[in-house]
Design a protein around this motif. Structure first.
Motif, PDB file in Angstrom:
ATOM      1  N   GLU A 283       0.848  -1.191   0.000  1.00 47.69           N
ATOM      2  CA  GLU A 283       0.000   0.000   0.000  1.00 47.69           C
ATOM      3  C   GLU A 283       0.878   1.232   0.000  1.00 47.69           C
ATOM      4  O   GLU A 283       1.991   1.203   0.497  1.00 47.69           O
ATOM      5  CB  GLU A 283      -0.851   0.038   1.275  1.00 47.69           C
ATOM      6  CG  GLU A 283      -2.123  -0.755   1.184  1.00 47.69           C
ATOM      7  CD  GLU A 283      -3.044  -0.446   2.367  1.00 47.69           C
ATOM      8  OE1 GLU A 283      -4.203  -0.831   2.283  1.00 47.69           O
ATOM      9  OE2 GLU A 283      -2.598   0.184   3.349  1.00 47.69           O
ATOM     10  N   ARG A 292      -5.131   5.714   0.961  1.00 46.09           N
ATOM     11  CA  ARG A 292      -4.211   4.614   0.692  1.00 46.09           C
ATOM     12  C   ARG A 292      -4.606   3.886  -0.591  1.00 46.09           C
ATOM     13  O   ARG A 292      -5.781   3.613  -0.823  1.00 46.09           O
ATOM     14  CB  ARG A 292      -4.190   3.645   1.874  1.00 46.09           C
ATOM     15  CG  ARG A 292      -3.741   4.315   3.163  1.00 46.09           C
ATOM     16  CD  ARG A 292      -3.612   3.328   4.302  1.00 46.09           C
ATOM     17  NE  ARG A 292      -2.350   2.598   4.257  1.00 46.09           N
ATOM     18  CZ  ARG A 292      -1.202   3.098   4.711  1.00 46.09           C
ATOM     19  NH1 ARG A 292      -1.155   4.298   5.244  1.00 46.09           N
ATOM     20  NH2 ARG A 292      -0.098   2.384   4.642  1.00 46.09           N
ATOM     21  N   THR A 294      -3.802   0.496  -3.040  1.00 49.19           N
ATOM     22  CA  THR A 294      -3.204  -0.839  -3.047  1.00 49.19           C
ATOM     23  C   THR A 294      -2.388  -1.026  -4.315  1.00 49.19           C
ATOM     24  O   THR A 294      -2.871  -0.733  -5.415  1.00 49.19           O
ATOM     25  CB  THR A 294      -4.309  -1.911  -2.991  1.00 49.19           C
ATOM     26  OG1 THR A 294      -5.132  -1.633  -1.857  1.00 49.19           O
ATOM     27  CG2 THR A 294      -3.717  -3.302  -2.865  1.00 49.19           C
ATOM     28  N   ASN A 315       4.904   2.280  -5.819  1.00 50.54           N
ATOM     29  CA  ASN A 315       4.556   3.181  -4.713  1.00 50.54           C
ATOM     30  C   ASN A 315       5.205   4.550  -4.879  1.00 50.54           C
ATOM     31  O   ASN A 315       4.555   5.584  -4.711  1.00 50.54           O
ATOM     32  CB  ASN A 315       5.023   2.596  -3.373  1.00 50.54           C
ATOM     33  CG  ASN A 315       4.275   1.329  -3.001  1.00 50.54           C
ATOM     34  OD1 ASN A 315       3.303   0.965  -3.662  1.00 50.54           O
ATOM     35  ND2 ASN A 315       4.720   0.648  -1.966  1.00 50.54           N
TER      36      ASN A 315
END
Ligand SMILES: [Zn+2]
Length: 689
Positions: A283, A292, A294, A315
């Motif tokens: 996450e 957040r 995924t 990310n």
């Protein structure tokens, strides 16, 4: 021609009216899809049914709709795709081999349940025209439905395909072309030359044998499948050594499962299926909203040693792009390693597909680039075929920004070499990432073989598609970024994102945003650098008594970026307004400065950096530190050097390119100074020069 006399006041009134009209002029169509598809993995077929709600938000009555049926690009050797492949040196057999071919058939279009007349485009069999029984009025909507069957082509051709039972399902369903203020934008599928699609929602159900792992656009709706993927993610995270050689496909389960994915505010849907996929899940928290997202990485054993860190790259890309441009609005983001033969990677909404990579840095680079396309392509849905710099250019600038932010030290060679000793031998170990787009631009600009940035994809040579659309744009936007500074640049780009996300902006719309934030002449950027091949070259002529004489040697009078240095570190950088001819510029802090340099960060497309330097004291003030580097690879902007050996290049279209580069920057004639031999590409096994 008649002459019209319009008093100035009246003219101004009309102008205001016209501008207001223009702003209200904007419309976009809405397309909402529901698709059921079943994979036959023994015959490599898709059997599907599609239902589309098409909403006509245009002011026009539509009597027909253009649809893309792009699997037909793989149908025969006369398609636009085949011809482009031949042009770039592909062998003539191509789609004469049955196993390579692909197509879409079993089409039976209906509008609101009634059969309609439709025909293939006379030139491109991957486009068709659907005639409505009754014209669709402005504001009206219509349901279009059709069954379809896709014979999946071989995955070594382009982006739709299979390698054995590894499936990359992209551009696989019938899809309306864009209708905007300029009319219809129907276009055949190409390898080089990307997309333009209508926004809407997707509700896609995929049926396939139970033991397939699937990565797809949007949000998975099946709880049990999600649990299964979570289990897989735990298993993958526990693996210490992947069996990199094991590429076998397990037998397909007899039992089928149906997976449903939904998402809105997107303009395409891609899915990838492989029974061998490992799964990693993480996450990331977005910088502005704290929401957040995924992130998923799916990959087979091959390259798994590099892919174990893939979530970090996804990310970080989501984080930085959100920080700079505005938060990612979707809940999932996936990167897939899949068979692909059209460059290093390709972007689809919320999912990206990545080809083979040799180094972790190379993989990170491609993943972050493709994830970044969620902003420049995904949400800001420009016409990539007509204005490729709006997505590839701004996105490549963002690559550069990402690399320079995350790896402020010297890391360019890590894109190509696993180990640093070769880079050292070649004399390139100190180069930073910014050297790469700069060098790619120079390679052709020095020979006047460059092209302007405002061309359509088809107008670029293979090399210039990378060197201009990706690299010159990258340097050009870096210039604006450096000139404005982080804060102002982000403010403008965030405004662009806010105003144009989930829409179809044109180049003028971006320009208007910049102009609304900056009360100054921006023609050096929007005209000279974007629309011409005019060159930029400022030169430091003299330094005397706290003043520095700068000469503009070429046609562009853009801002001058002057840095004061002490022992090679930058004390300050000042931006001066551009000028033509010569000008004395006042400089500050002369006590602590031992040298001045123009464009210290290679942030502008300066044609020659050799004249960018002056020392404040001593003899030979303008000679840079001498560095005799007999097998050095590239022109080193910070030293005077002699170089004899090959250069490497890299772009998304052609993967790695090794080229012979022979030049000697001490030779007096510019024409002799720099000779670039044709570059050879591993990706397409063709000359890319
Ligand atoms: Zn790209």
């Amino acid at each position: 021609m008649r002459k019209l006399f319009v008093p100035a006041v009246l003219f101004a009134f009309f102008l205001v009216q016209f501008q207001t009209l223009n702003a209200q002029d904007y419309f976009q169509q809405e397309v909402n899809y529901k698709i059921d598809v079943r994979l036959d993995d023994s015959l490599h077929l898709l059997n599907a049914f599609e239902e589309i709600e098409y909403v006509n938000n245009s002011p026009d009555q539509l009597s027909f709709l253009y649809f893309h049926i792009w699997p037909n690009a793989y149908e025969n050797n006369e398609t636009a795709l085949a011809e482009q492949k031949f042009e770039f040196g592909r062998k003539i057999k191509l789609f004469r081999i049955e196993g390579q071919r692909g197509y879409i058939d079993s089409l039976d279009f209906k509008a609101n349940g009634e059969t309609v007349k439709w025909e293939y485009d006379p030139v491109h069999i991957d486009i068709c025209k659907i005639f409505l029984n009754k014209p669709l009025a402005p504001g009206g909507s219509i349901m279009i439905s059709t069954p379809f069957r896709v014979k999946i082509p071989k995955g070594n051709i382009s982006r739709l395909g299979h390698i054995d039972q590894a499936y990359a399902m992209t551009q696989w369903y019938p899809k309306p072309a864009v209708y905007d203020k300029y009319g219809w934008h129907q276009m055949p599928y190409l390898n080089m030359g990307e997309f333009y699609s209508e926004f809407g929602s997707f509700d896609v159900s995929i049926s396939l044998p139970k033991n397939y792992v699937v990565g797809a656009t949007g949000n998975l709706q099946n709880e049990d499948e999600l649990n299964w993927l979570n289990e897989k993610a735990k298993e993958t995270a526990a693996i210490r050594d992947f069996d990199l050689e094991d590429a076998d496909f397990p037998e397909s389960d007899k039992e089928f499962k149906t997976l449903r994915y939904t998402e809105s505010n997107i303009h395409d849907f891609a899915w990838f299926a492989d029974k061998r996929f490992h799964v990693l899940k993480e996450e990331v928290e977005l910088p502005h909203s704290g929401r957040r997202v995924t992130t998923w990485a799916m990959f087979p054993n091959k390259n798994a040693d590099l892919w174990k860190n893939a979530n970090e790259y996804i990310n970080d890309a989501l984080y930085y792009y959100s920080l700079w441009y505005g938060d990612y609005p979707y809940d999932n983001c996936t990167a897939i390693h899949a068979p692909l033969s059209a460059g290093g990677g390709m972007e689809y909404p919320t999912i990206t597909v990545i080809g083979n990579n040799k180094t972790a840095m190379g993989l990170e680079m491609v993943i972050m680039h493709e994830v970044g396309h969620n902003w420049f392509y995904g949400m800001i849905g420009t016409d990539e075929r007509e204005h490729p710099w709006l997505d590839e250019g701004i996105n490549s600038f963002s690559d550069r920004r990402y690399m320079m932010t995350k790896y402020p030290d010297n890391h360019l060679y890590k894109m190509a070499f696993v180990n640093g000793s070769l880079a050292k031998l070649l004399g390139i170990e100190t180069l930073q990432y910014n050297y790469y787009p700069y060098f790619m631009y120079l390679a052709n600009a020095r020979h006047n073989l460059d092209q302007p940035l405002n061309l359509a994809t088809g107008q670029y040579s293979n090399f210039n598609y990378g060197a201009m659309v990706y690299s010159k744009s990258s340097v050009t936007f870096a210039y604006m970024h450096k000139y404005l500074g982080d804060e102002k640049f982000n403010e403008i780009m965030q405004d662009y994102f806010e105003q144009w996300k989930f829409k179809h902006p044109y180049p003028d719309d971006l320009q208007k945003i910049f102009e609304s934030h900056l009360d100054e002449d921006l023609s050096w950027f929007f005209d000279d650098l974007l629309k011409t091949t005019k060159k930029l070259d400022y030169k430091i002529s003299k330094y005397k008594d706290g003043q520095i004489l700068i000469k503009n040697r070429r046609e562009i009078s853009s801002p001058v970026l002057l840095s004061g240095l002490s022992n090679d570190s930058v004390l300050f950088t000042t931006a001066y307004p551009g000028f033509t001819g010569k000008k004395w510029l006042p400089v500050k802090d002369v006590e602590s400065v031992d040298a001045f340099r123009l464009d210290q960060g290679l942030d502008s497309p300066e044609l020659y950096t050799g004249n960018n330097w002056i020392r404040t004291k001593g003899m030979f003030k303008k000679t840079r530190p001498f560095d005799l580097n007999l097998i050095g690879l590239l022109e080193d902007p910070y030293h005077t050097n002699i170089n004899l050996l090959p250069a490497f290049g890299y772009n998304y279209y052609d993967k790695f390119m090794i080229g012979g580069l022979l030049y000697n920057s001490l030779l007096p004639l510019p024409a002799l100074e720099y000779q670039l031999m044709p570059m050879y590409s591993f990706g397409t096994k063709s000359l890319a020069g």
